[in-house]
Scaffold this active site. Sequence first.
Site, PDB file in Angstrom:
ATOM      1  N   SER A  64      63.756  34.408  49.882  1.00  0.00           N
ATOM      2  CA  SER A  64      63.310  36.241  49.870  1.00  0.00           C
ATOM      3  C   SER A  64      62.087  35.747  48.902  1.00  0.00           C
ATOM      4  O   SER A  64      61.265  35.944  49.086  1.00  0.00           O
ATOM      5  CB  SER A  64      64.786  36.659  49.385  1.00  0.00           C
ATOM      6  OG  SER A  64      64.282  37.906  49.418  1.00  0.00           O
ATOM      7  N   ASP A 278      61.041  38.134  52.619  1.00  0.00           N
ATOM      8  CA  ASP A 278      61.663  37.395  53.871  1.00  0.00           C
ATOM      9  C   ASP A 278      61.598  38.980  55.492  1.00  0.00           C
ATOM     10  O   ASP A 278      62.556  38.897  55.586  1.00  0.00           O
ATOM     11  CB  ASP A 278      63.065  36.318  53.997  1.00  0.00           C
ATOM     12  CG  ASP A 278      64.056  38.079  52.856  1.00  0.00           C
ATOM     13  OD1 ASP A 278      63.597  38.436  52.416  1.00  0.00           O
ATOM     14  OD2 ASP A 278      64.759  37.481  52.913  1.00  0.00           O
ATOM     15  N   ASN A 372      66.888  48.946  44.288  1.00  0.00           N
ATOM     16  CA  ASN A 372      65.739  47.449  45.173  1.00  0.00           C
ATOM     17  C   ASN A 372      65.538  47.601  46.728  1.00  0.00           C
ATOM     18  O   ASN A 372      64.259  46.530  46.901  1.00  0.00           O
ATOM     19  CB  ASN A 372      65.861  45.675  44.732  1.00  0.00           C
ATOM     20  CG  ASN A 372      67.186  45.529  45.681  1.00  0.00           C
ATOM     21  OD1 ASN A 372      67.690  45.953  47.138  1.00  0.00           O
ATOM     22  ND2 ASN A 372      68.720  44.519  45.293  1.00  0.00           N
ATOM     23  N   ARG A 497      76.645  44.500  32.473  1.00  0.00           N
ATOM     24  CA  ARG A 497      78.086  43.721  33.430  1.00  0.00           C
ATOM     25  C   ARG A 497      77.184  42.529  33.507  1.00  0.00           C
ATOM     26  O   ARG A 497      75.770  42.409  32.587  1.00  0.00           O
ATOM     27  CB  ARG A 497      77.564  44.474  34.570  1.00  0.00           C
ATOM     28  CG  ARG A 497      75.983  44.184  35.136  1.00  0.00           C
ATOM     29  CD  ARG A 497      76.374  45.088  36.774  1.00  0.00           C
ATOM     30  NE  ARG A 497      75.776  43.265  37.753  1.00  0.00           N
ATOM     31  CZ  ARG A 497      75.365  43.137  38.495  1.00  0.00           C
ATOM     32  NH1 ARG A 497      73.952  43.273  37.744  1.00  0.00           N
ATOM     33  NH2 ARG A 497      75.767  41.810  39.214  1.00  0.00           N
ATOM     34  N   SER A 499      75.425  38.880  34.255  1.00  0.00           N
ATOM     35  CA  SER A 499      75.052  38.352  35.192  1.00  0.00           C
ATOM     36  C   SER A 499      75.489  37.806  36.749  1.00  0.00           C
ATOM     37  O   SER A 499      76.699  37.124  35.741  1.00  0.00           O
ATOM     38  CB  SER A 499      73.754  37.783  34.720  1.00  0.00           C
ATOM     39  OG  SER A 499      73.208  36.957  35.743  1.00  0.00           O
ATOM     40  N   GLY A 500      75.127  37.366  37.190  1.00  0.00           N
ATOM     41  CA  GLY A 500      75.600  36.901  38.069  1.00  0.00           C
ATOM     42  C   GLY A 500      75.409  35.263  38.317  1.00  0.00           C
ATOM     43  O   GLY A 500      76.054  34.281  39.019  1.00  0.00           O
TER      44      GLY A 500
END
Length: 543
Positions: A64, A278, A372, A497, A499-500
């Site tokens: 991406s 992408d 986004n 929060r 981060s993942g």
Amino acid sequence: MDFEAVAKYSALHLKPAGLSLQYGTAGFRTKAGHLDHIMYRMGLLAVLRSRQTKSTIGVMVTASHNPEEDNGVKLVDPLGEMLTSAWEEYATRLANAEEQEIQSILTEICQKEAVKLHQYASVFIGRDTRPSSEKLSQSVIDGVSALGGQYHDYGLVTTPQLHYMVCCQNTQEHYGKATVEGYYQKLSKAFGELTKQTSSSGDDQMCLKIDCANGIGALKLKEMERYLPKKLLIHLYNDGTKEKLNHLCGADFVKVHQKPPLGLEIKPNERCCSFDGDADRIVYYYNDTAGHFHLVDGDKIATLISTFIKELLIKIGQTLKMAVVQTAYANGSSTRYLEETMKVPVHCTKTGVKHLHHKAQEFDIGVYFEANGHGTVLFSKAAEEKIRHMAKEGKENQKREAAKMLENTIDLINQTVGDAISDMLVIEAILALKGLTVQQWDAIYTDLPNRQLKVKVADRRVIDTTDAERRAVTPPGLQEKIDELVKKYRVSRAFVRPSGTEDVVRVYSEADTQENADSLAHEVSLAVYHLAGGIGEPPQPVC
């Protein structure tokens, strides 16, 4: 299962020692050189998933908006949606398994999921334009072949095109033809029908500059141009012929840096947009007459589309349940405008497209976009049938015409996933039909000043959240401190929060002025640093 073939091919795709990766919302992503074994193993997994669902499964080789030297892979489920959570876990286990463990993991998946080993298996494969993608997609093919699966290699396609074709295949082409040409024809026809009521003299209104991020979007738009009506004038920039993918360009760059991409000259009030690498994200922007840059992001895209759909629903007299789904990052002004002015219900979910998509499925019509620029619109089967019936059988002319416009909107939208090409055509059609300039669209509401920061912590897991990530449950005292800080500023809010992907905590703030948003973000960052195990230097004030 032919373990001999699996082992033979596996020896050609060895896992680097000590490498451990997790399958997340974006699938696997890392440096291209570390992915060969993962591609092979995802080929294996796609065959098992295909046999279990008795459907075609997609495998997309892309990273991406990441830099060109990275790559990645994600699996596409039968209706073009993202891979289900239980199989994400299988993907992670299989990717990180040592050579001698592969056989037992494959056997375990087959037993747990009742996979019939003699069931026909079909896998669709697509890839982006990265130099590493062709070789990596060959590794996927090796995995599919090792387990006796059939494959169709579509070669260079956008991520949304692969999602679309998987859905077409598994709906016996009820959703459309499972070819790239079928995609172009369906979208172009719907766009032409939807915009035929716009005046042909409005050529200047259908003129758009597109930054293609030096990615696959440029190739596919060039192919699609001959299908599109002449009144849409598109000019492609960053088309991949000169510069590197995503380098100083693309939707993510424009959104993060709040400035135009390299390689695109903007005259005052010219309408421009950027795809990501992408082509599953899109943001719009323009420069005003004073030379100031204005970003028109996913929140404003959701507002434009949902307003248009709501107006048509009123015209046809339908009480279909529509909602907009956002995350906590959506600007507070967009939420207020939708709820208070447009009277459209807004629901908030955790960050991540999967959560938004899932929530949007609860309504007759669910509109979702992340700020986004990744998003789409979902229509329930019942809503679609009602609209199509009215477009065909409606007694009153005005209602029938409005229903036809809704029907064409349904056909123009790629409901499987966010799709920059499809979203661009929807936006261009709405702007033309409503006679709106990009400035007028941008002026629907004014974004509240905001600031995003991140704080390095020893362990991001110390932060746990609730209420769609808008309130912190742990560590103790943090949410109380945030509440106290928010009270100091007008029209303000803030949340944190984890981060993942990395050991950082993300901080978001909004307030009445940029100065106040910056101060609030800094004070909340300090609270995180002191209460959640910050490491390194304490956060500095925003310059």
